[in-house]
Design a protein around this motif. Structure first.
Motif, PDB file in Angstrom:
ATOM      1  N   ALA A 124       0.833  -1.206   0.000  1.00  0.00           N
ATOM      2  CA  ALA A 124       0.000   0.000   0.000  1.00  0.00           C
ATOM      3  C   ALA A 124       0.865   1.252   0.000  1.00  0.00           C
ATOM      4  CB  ALA A 124      -0.936  -0.011   1.209  1.00  0.00           C
ATOM      5  N   LEU A 125       1.904   1.275   0.823  1.00  0.00           N
ATOM      6  CA  LEU A 125       2.787   2.438   0.874  1.00  0.00           C
ATOM      7  C   LEU A 125       3.449   2.688  -0.473  1.00  0.00           C
ATOM      8  CD1 LEU A 125       4.223   4.595   2.692  1.00  0.00           C
ATOM      9  CD2 LEU A 125       6.091   2.947   2.859  1.00  0.00           C
ATOM     10  N   LEU A 126       3.975   1.631  -1.084  1.00  0.00           N
ATOM     11  CA  LEU A 126       4.675   1.786  -2.359  1.00  0.00           C
ATOM     12  C   LEU A 126       3.716   2.211  -3.466  1.00  0.00           C
ATOM     13  CD1 LEU A 126       7.007  -1.310  -2.081  1.00  0.00           C
ATOM     14  CD2 LEU A 126       7.658   1.080  -1.843  1.00  0.00           C
TER      15      LEU A 126
ATOM     16  N   MET B 170      -3.596   0.648 -12.687  1.00  0.00           N
ATOM     17  CA  MET B 170      -3.836   0.293 -11.285  1.00  0.00           C
ATOM     18  C   MET B 170      -3.537   1.485 -10.377  1.00  0.00           C
ATOM     19  SD  MET B 170      -2.218  -0.544  -8.212  1.00  0.00           S
ATOM     20  CE  MET B 170      -0.570  -1.101  -8.604  1.00  0.00           C
ATOM     21  N   LEU B 171      -2.429   2.184 -10.644  1.00  0.00           N
ATOM     22  CA  LEU B 171      -2.060   3.321  -9.803  1.00  0.00           C
ATOM     23  C   LEU B 171      -3.097   4.437  -9.861  1.00  0.00           C
ATOM     24  CD1 LEU B 171       1.794   3.563 -10.488  1.00  0.00           C
ATOM     25  CD2 LEU B 171       0.645   2.625  -8.468  1.00  0.00           C
ATOM     26  N   LEU B 172      -3.743   4.596 -10.988  1.00  0.00           N
ATOM     27  CA  LEU B 172      -4.766   5.647 -11.116  1.00  0.00           C
ATOM     28  C   LEU B 172      -5.998   5.370 -10.261  1.00  0.00           C
ATOM     29  CD1 LEU B 172      -4.538   6.428 -14.947  1.00  0.00           C
ATOM     30  CD2 LEU B 172      -3.714   7.841 -13.041  1.00  0.00           C
TER      31      LEU B 172
ATOM     32  N   GLU C  21       8.122  -7.556  -5.574  1.00  0.00           N
ATOM     33  CA  GLU C  21       7.739  -7.086  -6.904  1.00  0.00           C
ATOM     34  C   GLU C  21       7.348  -5.606  -6.869  1.00  0.00           C
ATOM     35  OE1 GLU C  21       6.171 -11.195  -9.015  1.00  0.00           O
ATOM     36  OE2 GLU C  21       4.751 -10.010  -7.841  1.00  0.00           O
ATOM     37  N   SER C  22       6.773  -5.156  -5.765  1.00  0.00           N
ATOM     38  CA  SER C  22       6.395  -3.743  -5.650  1.00  0.00           C
ATOM     39  C   SER C  22       7.625  -2.850  -5.551  1.00  0.00           C
ATOM     40  CB  SER C  22       5.489  -3.539  -4.432  1.00  0.00           C
ATOM     41  OG  SER C  22       4.265  -4.228  -4.593  1.00  0.00           O
TER      42      SER C  22
ATOM     43  N   PRO D 125       1.560  -5.224 -11.248  1.00  0.00           N
ATOM     44  CA  PRO D 125       0.705  -4.475 -10.311  1.00  0.00           C
ATOM     45  C   PRO D 125       0.325  -5.353  -9.116  1.00  0.00           C
ATOM     46  CG  PRO D 125      -0.070  -4.256 -12.576  1.00  0.00           C
ATOM     47  CD  PRO D 125       0.968  -5.324 -12.586  1.00  0.00           C
ATOM     48  N   GLN D 126       0.391  -4.777  -7.921  1.00  0.00           N
ATOM     49  CA  GLN D 126       0.045  -5.502  -6.703  1.00  0.00           C
ATOM     50  C   GLN D 126      -0.902  -4.662  -5.855  1.00  0.00           C
ATOM     51  OE1 GLN D 126       0.700  -8.535  -6.204  1.00  0.00           O
ATOM     52  NE2 GLN D 126       2.459  -9.001  -7.517  1.00  0.00           N
ATOM     53  N   HIS D 127      -1.716  -5.353  -5.070  1.00  0.00           N
ATOM     54  CA  HIS D 127      -2.658  -4.685  -4.172  1.00  0.00           C
ATOM     55  C   HIS D 127      -2.368  -5.109  -2.731  1.00  0.00           C
ATOM     56  CE1 HIS D 127      -5.224  -3.165  -7.453  1.00  0.00           C
ATOM     57  NE2 HIS D 127      -4.935  -4.303  -8.049  1.00  0.00           N
TER      58      HIS D 127
END
Length: 536
Positions: free
Chosen positions: A69-71, A102-104, A154-155, A406-408
């Protein structure tokens, strides 16, 4: 590590994540402090206020298990402020649009709530890292020992590629390995799915190459993971039992009876084996359960190589003879193999290394005579003329293009509850090492850290009516352990920390066996516990 430890000296920004570097990697910390003395900015991501965090220009004190989440929040800020490296992304990476999309969707208010870090600090960290020409990431077990450890890594790779901080000196992504020569063990195939040099056991041509050299066929299927082996107790009334537990084990230089999570399951598994053999330099807690114990030589009593965090293969020459009947690991394995009908006719460690060079492309030039004349060589080193590789990916990534993944955010496997309201984070101390098999036999080290203790924030102690130095019992859903209480602001309210060096306080009785689905690394860094006075 993509880069070399010495390169940290010249970095303009160093981002340290999940690493108590001054305590566990003091020589790396020295390089980081040198960079800071030269004007570099230091960012630390850690739930605890460690010594290196106290020296940081910016400490992002996240809630445990919220790296992703931070990254994502940092990368959203970099994207919004157009600080991405467009040219690097276009030429050297793939799947960027999936990451961007994903970042958007990332909401920084939600990121602040999940991580406990204010939006302004997240944005500041993003700008510091992205604006630098030379920025390096160093991470350790605080990143990997989670059920989302692979996604965490990966993040961090996403962040480095988004800003172009790889493929050149003084940048990169640098995992600080957790133990002496663990890099070398992995390089030599001490993983369930690969042979030496990370050559896949699933590749028929690779198997054929090794079969020709070894004169025997190789299995097509990958081996078992550590937890599969040490948590396979059958009909023991434990959840998640395997239907096909192992019948026998040979454990070399490992002490799972203190180092593995959920020790009750480990003990049940080892006691159910038909046969257990252990090879070690001292009679460890695991060796005490063995049917046969083979005394092994220590590092100073054998010749070979070790490979450190920066991929540097170094020659280690025997200094003294092993005591009594102790033998080097190589001779133990060779004699066992001969008794099992497969003679291994190696006359020396140098001959074994020659075979490694012939079968392992990244070690192709690592012959003993070359290593003896230098401080070591960094792989890949494909032939005798190659000088070694200080930093990776100079012209291309191993896989071709760097792949954005992309990771969540993933919730911790065991959240706190009314019954278990505190989070326990495990780690290491400065004066003891791992399960204490060696360090606890040193009078000097025992003088500095003689007894197990658990660290608690003074605010939590006040609420519970606890005081410095008393005996407390820490309990989880799996067991309970007694410690001496130490009050410190290093851990924030709601969290505890302890090490796992002491047999009389086996911290891994408390930890859970939930693990990353890809790397199968246990979640040592987060388990729910409660604390009460120990009246025993």
């Amino acid at each position: 590590m993509t880069n070399t430890i010495n390169e940290l000296d010249e970095a303009q920004v160093v981002l340290v994540a999940g690493s108590n570097t001054t305590r566990t990697h003091p020589q790396v910390a020295r390089r980081i402090y040198t960079a800071v003395d030269r004007g570099a900015k230091l960012i630390v991501i850690d739930p605890r206020k460690t010594k290196i965090a106290r020296h940081a220009h910016l400490h992002l004190q996240i809630n445990p298990g919220t790296d992703i989440a931070l990254l994502n929040g940092m990368m959203r800020c970099i994207l919004d402020e157009n600080l991405i490296d467009d040219l690097f992304i276009e030429m050297r990476t793939e799947n960027y649009l999936a990451l961007r999309d994903m970042l958007l969707t990332i909401n920084l208010d939600e990121i602040q709530q999940i991580t406990g870090v204010v939006k302004g600090a997240i944005a500041k960290a993003a700008r510091l890292y992205a604006h630098a020409q030379r920025a390096a990431i160093c991470y350790c077990l605080g990143v990997t020992q989670h059920t989302c450890g692979t996604a965490n890594v990966e993040s961090y790779a996403n962040l480095a590629m988004l800003t172009g901080h790889v493929e050149q000196e003084f940048t990169g992504v640098d995992p600080l390995r957790g133990q002496y020569n663990v890099q070398g063990a992995c390089d030599m195939g001490a993983l369930p799915g690969v042979l030496s040099g990370y050559q896949s056991i699933a590749d028929e041509k690779i198997r054929e190459k090794f079969a020709r050299a070894w004169g025997c066929p190789l299995p097509e299927n990958m081996g078992r993971t550590l937890l599969d082996m040490t948590h396979g107790a059958h009909n023991a009334g434990l959840p998640g039992e395997r239907p096909d537990p192992l019948k026998a084990m040979f454990i070399m230089g490992e002490n799972p009876m203190l180092s593995d999570p959920t020790l009750g399951r480990v003990k049940a598994t080892l006691e159910q084996l038909d046969f257990l053999a252990v090879s070690d330099i001292f009679l460890s807690e695991t060796a005490q359960l063995a049917d046969v114990v083979l005394p092994a030589a220590c590092f100073a009593e054998k010749t070979g190589t070790v490979t450190n965090s920066e991929r540097r293969v170094q020659y280690s020459k025997k200094a003294i003879d092993p005591p009594g009947k102790a033998r080097p690991d190589r001779l133990i394995i060779q004699e066992l193999a001969a008794l099992m009908g497969y003679p291994m006719a190696y006359d020396s460690a140098a001959e074994v290394m020659e075979e490694i060079c012939l079968l392992t492309p990244i070690y192709g030039g690592m012959y003993h005579d070359r290593l003896q004349k230098s401080w070591g060589l960094q792989w890949p080193c494909p032939d005798r003329r190659h000088p070694g590789t200080p930093f990776l990916h100079k012209y291309s990534f191993t896989r071709g293009k760097g792949h954005f993944t992309p990771q969540h955010h993933v919730d911790v496997a065991e959240p706190v509850s009314d019954q278990f309201p505190l989070v326990l984070i495990t780690g290491r101390s400065y004066h003891q090492y791992h399960t204490g098999t060696m360090s606890r036999r040193s009078a000097l080290l025992n003088r500095e850290h003689p007894k197990p203790r658990v660290n608690m924030n003074p605010q939590d102690a006040k609420k519970l009516g606890l005081t410095e130095g008393i005996r407390v019992r820490v309990s989880s859903r799996r067991g309970s352990v007694s410690y001496t209480l130490h009050l410190t602001n290093e851990v924030p309210p709601g969290e505890l920390s302890s090490d796992f060096h002491f047999r009389e306080a086996p911290t891994n009785m408390l930890t859970l066996a939930a693990s990353d689905p890809i790397a199968h690394c246990p979640e040592y860094k987060c388990c729910a516990v409660k604390v009460e006075v120990d009246h025993v």
